[in-house]
Design a protein around this motif. Structure first.
Motif, PDB file in Angstrom:
ATOM      1  N   ALA A 122      -5.523 -27.420  18.531  1.00 48.11           N
ATOM      2  CA  ALA A 122      -4.386 -28.291  18.289  1.00 48.11           C
ATOM      3  C   ALA A 122      -4.199 -28.489  16.788  1.00 48.11           C
ATOM      4  O   ALA A 122      -5.135 -28.290  15.993  1.00 48.11           O
ATOM      5  CB  ALA A 122      -4.605 -29.637  18.979  1.00 48.11           C
ATOM      6  N   ASP A 123      -3.019 -28.859  16.406  1.00 49.23           N
ATOM      7  CA  ASP A 123      -2.754 -29.119  14.989  1.00 49.23           C
ATOM      8  C   ASP A 123      -3.663 -30.237  14.488  1.00 49.23           C
ATOM      9  O   ASP A 123      -3.781 -31.300  15.111  1.00 49.23           O
ATOM     10  CB  ASP A 123      -1.291 -29.517  14.796  1.00 49.23           C
ATOM     11  CG  ASP A 123      -0.332 -28.366  15.098  1.00 49.23           C
ATOM     12  OD1 ASP A 123      -0.795 -27.208  15.046  1.00 49.23           O
ATOM     13  OD2 ASP A 123       0.846 -28.631  15.387  1.00 49.23           O
ATOM     14  N   GLY A 124      -4.312 -29.982  13.366  1.00 48.76           N
ATOM     15  CA  GLY A 124      -5.178 -30.992  12.768  1.00 48.76           C
ATOM     16  C   GLY A 124      -6.570 -31.035  13.340  1.00 48.76           C
ATOM     17  O   GLY A 124      -7.360 -31.918  12.967  1.00 48.76           O
ATOM     18  N   CYS A 125      -6.925 -30.127  14.228  1.00 49.05           N
ATOM     19  CA  CYS A 125      -8.275 -30.107  14.807  1.00 49.05           C
ATOM     20  C   CYS A 125      -8.940 -28.792  14.432  1.00 49.05           C
ATOM     21  O   CYS A 125      -8.859 -27.797  15.177  1.00 49.05           O
ATOM     22  CB  CYS A 125      -8.218 -30.274  16.320  1.00 49.05           C
ATOM     23  SG  CYS A 125      -9.848 -30.453  17.118  1.00 49.05           S
ATOM     24  N   ASP A 126      -9.566 -28.786  13.271  1.00 46.66           N
ATOM     25  CA  ASP A 126     -10.228 -27.566  12.802  1.00 46.66           C
ATOM     26  C   ASP A 126     -11.462 -27.265  13.652  1.00 46.66           C
ATOM     27  O   ASP A 126     -12.256 -28.152  13.960  1.00 46.66           O
ATOM     28  CB  ASP A 126     -10.644 -27.725  11.335  1.00 46.66           C
ATOM     29  CG  ASP A 126      -9.443 -27.898  10.411  1.00 46.66           C
ATOM     30  OD1 ASP A 126      -8.350 -27.416  10.791  1.00 46.66           O
ATOM     31  OD2 ASP A 126      -9.596 -28.529   9.357  1.00 46.66           O
ATOM     32  N   GLY A 127     -11.600 -26.005  14.018  1.00 45.50           N
ATOM     33  CA  GLY A 127     -12.759 -25.592  14.794  1.00 45.50           C
ATOM     34  C   GLY A 127     -12.651 -25.882  16.278  1.00 45.50           C
ATOM     35  O   GLY A 127     -13.597 -25.638  17.036  1.00 45.50           O
ATOM     36  N   CYS A 128     -11.494 -26.397  16.725  1.00 50.08           N
ATOM     37  CA  CYS A 128     -11.330 -26.676  18.161  1.00 50.08           C
ATOM     38  C   CYS A 128     -10.855 -25.422  18.891  1.00 50.08           C
ATOM     39  O   CYS A 128     -10.143 -24.571  18.343  1.00 50.08           O
ATOM     40  CB  CYS A 128     -10.312 -27.800  18.372  1.00 50.08           C
ATOM     41  SG  CYS A 128     -10.843 -29.410  17.769  1.00 50.08           S
ATOM     42  N   SER A 129     -11.226 -25.333  20.131  1.00 46.26           N
ATOM     43  CA  SER A 129     -10.780 -24.236  21.005  1.00 46.26           C
ATOM     44  C   SER A 129     -11.031 -24.645  22.444  1.00 46.26           C
ATOM     45  O   SER A 129     -11.648 -25.679  22.718  1.00 46.26           O
ATOM     46  CB  SER A 129     -11.508 -22.924  20.673  1.00 46.26           C
ATOM     47  OG  SER A 129     -12.897 -23.050  20.927  1.00 46.26           O
ATOM     48  N   GLY A 130     -10.558 -23.840  23.336  1.00 45.35           N
ATOM     49  CA  GLY A 130     -10.759 -24.173  24.741  1.00 45.35           C
ATOM     50  C   GLY A 130     -10.624 -22.957  25.636  1.00 45.35           C
ATOM     51  O   GLY A 130     -10.016 -21.948  25.274  1.00 45.35           O
ATOM     52  N   ARG A 131     -11.220 -23.074  26.810  1.00 39.81           N
ATOM     53  CA  ARG A 131     -11.127 -22.039  27.843  1.00 39.81           C
ATOM     54  C   ARG A 131     -10.952 -22.740  29.186  1.00 39.81           C
ATOM     55  O   ARG A 131     -11.563 -23.797  29.416  1.00 39.81           O
ATOM     56  CB  ARG A 131     -12.388 -21.166  27.859  1.00 39.81           C
ATOM     57  CG  ARG A 131     -12.710 -20.563  26.516  1.00 39.81           C
ATOM     58  CD  ARG A 131     -13.982 -19.733  26.549  1.00 39.81           C
ATOM     59  NE  ARG A 131     -15.184 -20.496  26.927  1.00 39.81           N
ATOM     60  CZ  ARG A 131     -15.885 -21.226  26.099  1.00 39.81           C
ATOM     61  NH1 ARG A 131     -15.523 -21.371  24.827  1.00 39.81           N
ATOM     62  NH2 ARG A 131     -16.979 -21.849  26.505  1.00 39.81           N
TER      63      ARG A 131
END
Length: 271
Positions: A122-131
């Motif tokens: 998401a915008d502004g969430c560095d290092g975030c990801s999902g599966r």
């Protein structure tokens, strides 16, 4: 004065003449009546399919194994838990999956489906990801058969496992950690349509809306809330059994019709 025999001769001759004329007219009318009756009988004679219910078209779905592969875009929304919108961590991403079904009737298919989505940060969430992995079971209703375009709509339920990754503070500083959510898709509604350029292969579009709630999530003290996924894209459809292939029952019906037509033609020639 005329004699008694002379007095009765003229009436007798008149009666005899009238009887002869009447019998002649009846004799002449009989051939015409026979011709009229024969013509009426020929006009009213039932055709080869008259009196018998026309058989339905070939069943192109019952017992068929139907396969689809799909790819598109998946967008999550809702919340991971109370006060934790999923939009703070991840956004939409590429999704791909497949379906396998078996035809239960001319218009109904029992289908198992599954897809896997790779969610971006998401915008502004560095290092975030999902599966997100989902598996479902449902019914598909096809609006038509026997034509090149096959529109459909489906409903089902399913299981979902989502893994969201973001950085958290620790003794060693910020480290990325996985957060696993297990949920129940209480409603999986999809619709679309496939175009079949050949009898056993089609290409189409689809749109799907999945809604549910996470039953297991990090931090058991948090309350459950609703989540959703919206997917859309393209899919390839495969029907290994050729569409339009006649079943033995239909073939037998066709053979009976051919036999009746042949009998009717022989009867016409005999007449």
């Amino acid at each position: 004065m005329r004699s008694r025999s002379t007095r009765w001769t003229a009436p007798a001759l008149g009666v005899a003449a009238a009887a002869w004329v009447l019998s002649a007219n009846q004799a002449l009318a009989q051939p015409a009546d026979r011709q009229t009756a024969a013509a009426a009988e020929e006009e009213e004679e039932p055709g080869p399919e008259a009196g018998a219910k026309r058989p339905a078209g070939p069943d192109e779905r019952t017992g068929h194994i139907l396969l689809q592969a799909r790819a598109g875009y998946s967008q999550p929304f809702g919340s991971m838990a109370a006060g934790q919108p999923v939009s703070e961590r991840v956004s939409g991403g590429l999704a791909f999956g497949g379906n396998v079904g078996i035809g239960l009737s001319r218009v109904t298919v029992l289908e198992a489906s599954g897809s896997y989505a790779l969610l971006s940060a998401a915008d502004g969430c560095d290092g975030c990801s999902g599966r997100s992995l989902d598996l479902g079971l449902g019914f598909v209703y096809h609006l038509a058969q026997g034509i090149a375009f096959d529109p459909w709509i489906s409903y089902g339920v399913g299981y979902r496992r989502s893994v969201l990754t973001w950085a958290e503070d620790s003794a060693a500083g910020q480290t990325a950690s996985d957060h696993v959510f297990h949920g129940l898709d209480v409603a999986r509604i999809a619709l679309g349509g496939d175009f079949y350029p050949v009898s056993s292969f089609g290409i189409g579009v689809f749109a799907e809306f999945d809604a549910g709630t996470y039953l297991s999530r990090p931090g058991e003290g948090s309350d459950a809330t609703a989540y959703g996924f919206f997917q859309f894209g393209l899919r390839l459809a495969l029907d290994p059994v050729p569409r339009g292939a006649r079943t033995p029952a239909v073939s037998a019906g066709a053979s009976r019709r051919i036999a009746v037509q042949g009998a009717g033609s022989r009867g016409a020639a005999h007449r």
